[in-house]
Design a protein around this motif. Structure first.
Motif, PDB file in Angstrom:
ATOM      1  N   VAL B 278      23.370  12.774  -0.743  1.00 20.13           N
ATOM      2  CA  VAL B 278      22.344  13.555  -0.043  1.00 20.13           C
ATOM      3  C   VAL B 278      21.106  12.718   0.259  1.00 20.13           C
ATOM      4  N   GLY B 279      20.817  11.742  -0.589  1.00 16.52           N
ATOM      5  CA  GLY B 279      19.610  10.932  -0.394  1.00 16.52           C
ATOM      6  C   GLY B 279      18.397  11.563  -1.051  1.00 16.52           C
ATOM      7  N   THR B 280      17.358  10.739  -1.245  1.00 11.97           N
ATOM      8  CA  THR B 280      16.157  11.219  -1.942  1.00 11.97           C
ATOM      9  C   THR B 280      14.907  10.843  -1.163  1.00 11.97           C
ATOM     10  N   ASP B 281      13.826  11.531  -1.461  1.00 11.38           N
ATOM     11  CA  ASP B 281      12.541  11.153  -0.865  1.00 11.38           C
ATOM     12  C   ASP B 281      11.883  10.060  -1.714  1.00 11.38           C
ATOM     13  N   GLU B 282      10.634   9.722  -1.398  1.00 10.24           N
ATOM     14  CA  GLU B 282      10.004   8.589  -2.090  1.00 10.24           C
ATOM     15  C   GLU B 282       9.750   8.851  -3.577  1.00 10.24           C
ATOM     16  N   HIS B 283       9.806  10.126  -3.995  1.00 12.66           N
ATOM     17  CA  HIS B 283       9.633  10.419  -5.429  1.00 12.66           C
ATOM     18  C   HIS B 283      10.963  10.479  -6.171  1.00 12.66           C
ATOM     19  N   GLY B 284      12.060  10.192  -5.463  1.00  9.57           N
ATOM     20  CA  GLY B 284      13.368  10.280  -6.116  1.00  9.57           C
ATOM     21  C   GLY B 284      13.899  11.700  -6.177  1.00  9.57           C
ATOM     22  N   THR B 285      13.285  12.596  -5.390  1.00  9.01           N
ATOM     23  CA  THR B 285      13.720  14.001  -5.378  1.00  9.01           C
ATOM     24  C   THR B 285      14.787  14.199  -4.299  1.00  9.01           C
ATOM     25  N   LEU B 286      15.819  14.945  -4.627  1.00  5.41           N
ATOM     26  CA  LEU B 286      16.880  15.225  -3.655  1.00  5.41           C
ATOM     27  C   LEU B 286      16.307  15.812  -2.377  1.00  5.41           C
ATOM     28  N   GLU B 287      16.799  15.342  -1.245  1.00  8.20           N
ATOM     29  CA  GLU B 287      16.216  15.806   0.018  1.00  8.20           C
ATOM     30  C   GLU B 287      16.579  17.250   0.353  1.00  8.20           C
ATOM     31  N   ASP B 288      17.722  17.701  -0.087  1.00  9.85           N
ATOM     32  CA  ASP B 288      18.119  19.089   0.149  1.00  9.85           C
ATOM     33  C   ASP B 288      17.551  19.937  -0.999  1.00  9.85           C
ATOM     34  N   THR B 289      16.398  20.579  -0.758  1.00  6.81           N
ATOM     35  CA  THR B 289      15.703  21.257  -1.864  1.00  6.81           C
ATOM     36  C   THR B 289      16.451  22.495  -2.339  1.00  6.81           C
ATOM     37  N   ASP B 290      17.155  23.125  -1.421  1.00  4.63           N
ATOM     38  CA  ASP B 290      17.921  24.311  -1.798  1.00  4.63           C
ATOM     39  C   ASP B 290      19.076  23.913  -2.719  1.00  4.63           C
ATOM     40  N   LEU B 291      19.806  22.907  -2.318  1.00  5.25           N
ATOM     41  CA  LEU B 291      20.905  22.395  -3.150  1.00  5.25           C
ATOM     42  C   LEU B 291      20.371  21.928  -4.502  1.00  5.25           C
ATOM     43  N   ARG B 292      19.213  21.272  -4.465  1.00  9.54           N
ATOM     44  CA  ARG B 292      18.642  20.708  -5.689  1.00  9.54           C
ATOM     45  C   ARG B 292      18.440  21.780  -6.764  1.00  9.54           C
ATOM     46  N   LEU B 293      17.880  22.915  -6.373  1.00 12.33           N
ATOM     47  CA  LEU B 293      17.612  23.940  -7.379  1.00 12.33           C
ATOM     48  C   LEU B 293      18.885  24.646  -7.831  1.00 12.33           C
ATOM     49  N   ARG B 294      19.831  24.784  -6.921  1.00 11.87           N
ATOM     50  CA  ARG B 294      21.108  25.378  -7.335  1.00 11.87           C
ATOM     51  C   ARG B 294      21.839  24.431  -8.291  1.00 11.87           C
ATOM     52  N   LEU B 295      21.682  23.147  -8.033  1.00 12.18           N
ATOM     53  CA  LEU B 295      22.258  22.134  -8.918  1.00 12.18           C
ATOM     54  C   LEU B 295      21.632  22.218 -10.315  1.00 12.18           C
ATOM     55  N   ALA B 296      20.305  22.308 -10.328  1.00 11.26           N
ATOM     56  CA  ALA B 296      19.600  22.416 -11.616  1.00 11.26           C
ATOM     57  C   ALA B 296      20.065  23.657 -12.360  1.00 11.26           C
ATOM     58  N   ASN B 297      20.197  24.754 -11.618  1.00 10.08           N
ATOM     59  CA  ASN B 297      20.610  26.001 -12.248  1.00 10.08           C
ATOM     60  C   ASN B 297      22.017  25.878 -12.832  1.00 10.08           C
ATOM     61  N   HIS B 298      22.873  25.219 -12.094  1.00  8.89           N
ATOM     62  CA  HIS B 298      24.239  25.024 -12.584  1.00  8.89           C
ATOM     63  C   HIS B 298      24.247  24.178 -13.866  1.00  8.89           C
TER      64      HIS B 298
END
Lengths: 378, 405
Positions: B278-298
């Motif tokens: 998916v790739g990340t922004d300059e802070h190392g955060t996943l670019e797909d923010t919706d996927l990111r939180l669902r991933l964290a929840n999982h």
């Protein structure tokens, strides 16, 4: 339930029977509907103190019993079940944690015995906006020859009206939003320049706005190190999160049991409604959610007792998972009870209202999902 | 340090020394490669057979069973130590897999319900991994409503005569023995006329046919019985009491399916895989923010599931009784595995849509097959919905739902 020691089991049983007998939801309702302006019964609070509950995490040298966070969680869970109102969580867990983690020897001597014997109510004054944001601190502490001068305001301060001292997160450097330049202070509630205003929150519990106008404190009021308060603050907050998660587990568990009881007794269409598979399956789902949340809450409290390296991760996990459970369960409590759940006379509404306040405290579910992702490195 | 703890520490040292002296180094980390041993030959095949025999002689294939039945009479704590020490050096225990449904399900049920002769006849060969067992439960017309099964066994005086059909039988094509639920009293109410009977697979009256699944795999078979025979002394438990025995066996199945590992929970951290695709922004955060939180929840749900297993183990002080709580874990294990594979598919994008070919990596193709494979988790061993029935009735005490019969 975690594998408990004999002492922990004893404390848990004692808490369970005492809360039901002396600090039940009816007692809370009496306070809510009473003439007096207080948010908790002084009588209930003083009995809690006399049972030693305010000293659970405080070392024996400072008048406590040093039984740890898991033990404290067992008590908070029982209090959460009956919505028992008191400064137990705000002062004996959050306030005491702040002093234990950041306090000098003299600060510990000054405040911990008072917290343990109930004469001091020490609470954290952190939030400045409507959403939990521990770095967004604008309240300034200007350094001067005599110490510091604090100016700014705090909101949603738990037990803010009854507190005798505040742990104030202030900015000694940098801009709001930066983790650098945050300093914590211990400020007496009767210091000149402090004005407190009671908040009438939906759960009828004790919250307040506190204004600081040119409040002067000495260097001795600094908790921890000047400018490096962020890490200390997060450590305090993680203990607050794990502790309030235990209270939430109790509130949610009680909501679950009330719902289950109703499913077994309410008759419609000639049979108890719990015999309908649609409702049985929902109950099964909530039961699973409850048990999974319990595992997280207990593990978070244990990680604090063990001083593990992942307290941040475990606290976010616990707060988030028990938050999801309590959120859904408190809605279900109303739905399954139908019309009666909508009446003020019935207790369901009290649980729903309290649930949202607890969820918002120290970061809601969304906050902790985001934080968990950060901790996990994505 | 308590005396008990000291003893366990001593035991750990013994295990470590024994493994050092007995585990063939050539097999190090090769558990999945060797599998059931069919695809290996030469030195590797010899070594793995030697290892199986050595382990069985020690009684550690299924160490909690009594020594007279091929075990070592050890506690769960001891087994945990053996497993940990094996992990430590890349060793593994091939016996549960080599025994099919033997060690995990049929064996514990024989231990509980079997005659002494049955125990001595069957358990040691399970514990040594010599006999692969399959389990005849589901039928074309009896899935979630298992009690409506129609495969019948008639008492012919000196043997049982079995006719009918089973389906979804794991490993029937390679099994040497089968334990099956069969109807022995057609006139009784449907749950009252069932028995559990055991018989060898190598006979004229038994035929099997693998069933190809959506994942491309064929782990299950259809099984046809046309005058198949079982010895009279292979009835397990009481005649017509097969239903309660069979339910008990399923509890063992649920327990074996709810481990911390499992096919869809281990492996590389999902967050790291996501960052690659998916790739990340300059802070190392996943670019797909919706996927990111669902991933964290999982990941939180996965951790909650694992913590719950650990909590139940701690509460039971290492000896997990087979309880109804196991049915909570089956659904949460299912949720975790299915969500994980769905997230994997989503984050791989079109690279997660390959069936075969060099354009896709082995991991990608494996993830696709796994995604399809774990759909079965909410169907087998009592479906997701059946598990909820069990929780609401057995744990929560709600009245029986709308099942009849």
């Amino acid at each position: 339930m975690a594998a408990l020691t004999e002492e922990q089991s004893m404390i848990q049983h004692q808490a369970q029977s005492w809360v039901i007998k002396h600090a039940s939801v009816q007692e809370f309702r009496n306070v809510r509907d009473g003439e007096s302006d207080v948010e908790f019964s002084p009588q209930i609070w003083s009995e809690m103190v006399s049972m030693g509950w305010a000293g659970i995490i405080i070392p024996e040298a400072y008048g406590g019993s040093d039984l740890g966070y898991l033990t404290f969680g067992l008590i908070l869970e029982q209090a959460g079940r009956q919505l028992s109102a008191s400064p137990l969580f705000a002062s004996a867990l959050v306030g005491a944690s702040a002093i234990l983690l950041g306090g000098s020897e003299s600060q510990k001597k000054m405040l911990l015995p008072g917290i343990a014997d109930g004469s001091e109510i020490v609470t954290l004054a952190l939030e400045e906006g409507p959403r939990h944001a521990p770095k967004n601190i604008d309240l300034t502490a200007d350094s001067n020859a005599d110490g510091f001068t604090l100016s700014g305001s705090k909101t949603f301060v738990c037990e803010g009206m009854s507190a005798t001292s505040y742990i104030v997160a202030a900015r000694t450097d940098g801009k709001a939003g930066s983790p650098e330049g945050i300093t914590l202070f211990v400020v007496p509630a009767d210091a000149e320049g402090i004005k407190r205003t009671k908040l009438n929150t939906v759960d009828s519990r004790g919250y307040a706005n506190i204004e600081f106008s040119q409040v002067k404190v000495t260097v001795g009021a600094v908790l921890g190190t000047v400018g490096e308060g962020h890490a200390l603050l997060e450590a305090i907050l993680d203990r607050a999160r794990a502790g309030i998660a235990a209270e939430m587990l109790g509130t949610g568990s009680q909501a679950f049991e009330m719902t289950l009881e109703y499913l077994k007794t309410r008759v419609q269409f000639g049979q108890v409604i719990g015999s309908f598979q649609a409702l049985g399956h929902r109950a099964a789902g909530f039961y699973s959610q409850k048990e999974l949340a319990r595992s997280c809450v207990e593990a978070a409290l244990q990680s604090i007792d063990n001083n593990d390296g992942n307290i941040d991760e475990m606290s976010s996990l616990a707060k988030c998972k028990v938050g999801d459970f309590l959120h859904d369960m408190s809605n279900e409590l109303i739905q399954i009870h139908g019309g009666i759940g909508m009446t003020d006379e019935f207790n369901a509404g009290l649980y729903l209202k309290r649930a949202r306040v607890l969820e918002s405290s120290y970061g809601n579910q969304a906050y902790h999902r985001n934080r968990y992702a950060q901790i996990k490195g994505f | 340090m308590t005396e008990n703890k000291l003893k366990l520490d001593e035991f750990r040292q013994e295990v470590s020394a024994w493994l050092e002296g007995n585990f063939p180094k050539s097999l190090n980390g090769k558990a999945s490669e060797i599998g059931l041993g069919k695809n290996v030959s030469g030195r590797l095949a010899e070594d793995s057979d030697t290892w199986r025999k050595t382990l069985a002689a020690q009684g550690w294939g299924i160490a909690t069973w009594p020594a007279e039945y091929g075990g070592a009479g050890l506690s769960q704590k001891h087994v945990q130590i053996i497993n940990e020490e094996m992990d430590e050096i890349g060793a593994f225990n091939p016996i549960p897999m080599l025994a099919g449904m033997g060690v995990t399900m049929v064996g514990p049920t024989i231990l509980e319900y079997g005659t002494e002769a049955q125990k001595l006849r069957h358990l040691p060969k399970m514990a040594s991994g010599e006999i692969f067992w399959c389990l005849g439960y589901s039928e074309p017309g009896a899935g979630s409503d298992l009690a409506s099964l129609t495969t019948k066994a008639e008492d012919k005086g000196d043997h049982w005569l079995i006719n009918g059909q089973k389906v979804w039988t794991s490993g029937a094509d390679i099994a040497q023995w089968c334990g099956a639920l069969v109807r022995t009293d057609p006139k009784a109410k449907k749950r009252s006329g069932i028995s559990f009977i055991m018989f060898p697979m190598d006979q004229a009256g038994v035929k099997t046919r693998p069933v190809k699944l959506i994942s491309g795999d064929s782990p299950f078979c259809e099984m046809f019985f046309d005058n198949a025979k079982a010895e009279k002394n292979e009835l397990l438990g009481d005649l017509n009491d097969g239903w309660s025995l069979g339910k008990r066996l399923l509890q063992h199945e649920r327990q074996s399916q709810t481990g911390e590992g499992g096919p869809a929970t281990g492996g590389e951290c999902l967050g790291d895989i996501a960052k690659r695709y998916v790739g990340t922004d300059e802070h190392g955060t996943l670019e797909d923010t919706d996927l990111r939180l669902r991933l964290a929840n999982h990941l939180m749900d996965e951790q909650a599931h694992k913590l719950t297993i650990r909590r139940i183990m701690a509460e039971a002080k290492g000896n997990v009784e087979v309880t109804a709580v196991a049915s909570i874990l089956k659904n949460s294990a299912t949720d975790v595995a299915q969500t994980r594979t769905e997230l994997l598919m989503e984050l791989m994008g079109t690279q997660g849509l390959g069936w075969e070919g060099d354009e896709y990596s082995q991991d990608e193709l494996g993830n696709v097959r796994m995604w399809l494979g774990v759909k079965a988790m909410s169907i087998y061993g009592g479906s997701y919905e059946v598990q909820k029935n069990i929780i609401s009735k057995n744990i929560l005490g709600l009245p029986e739902t709308t099942q009849k019969g």
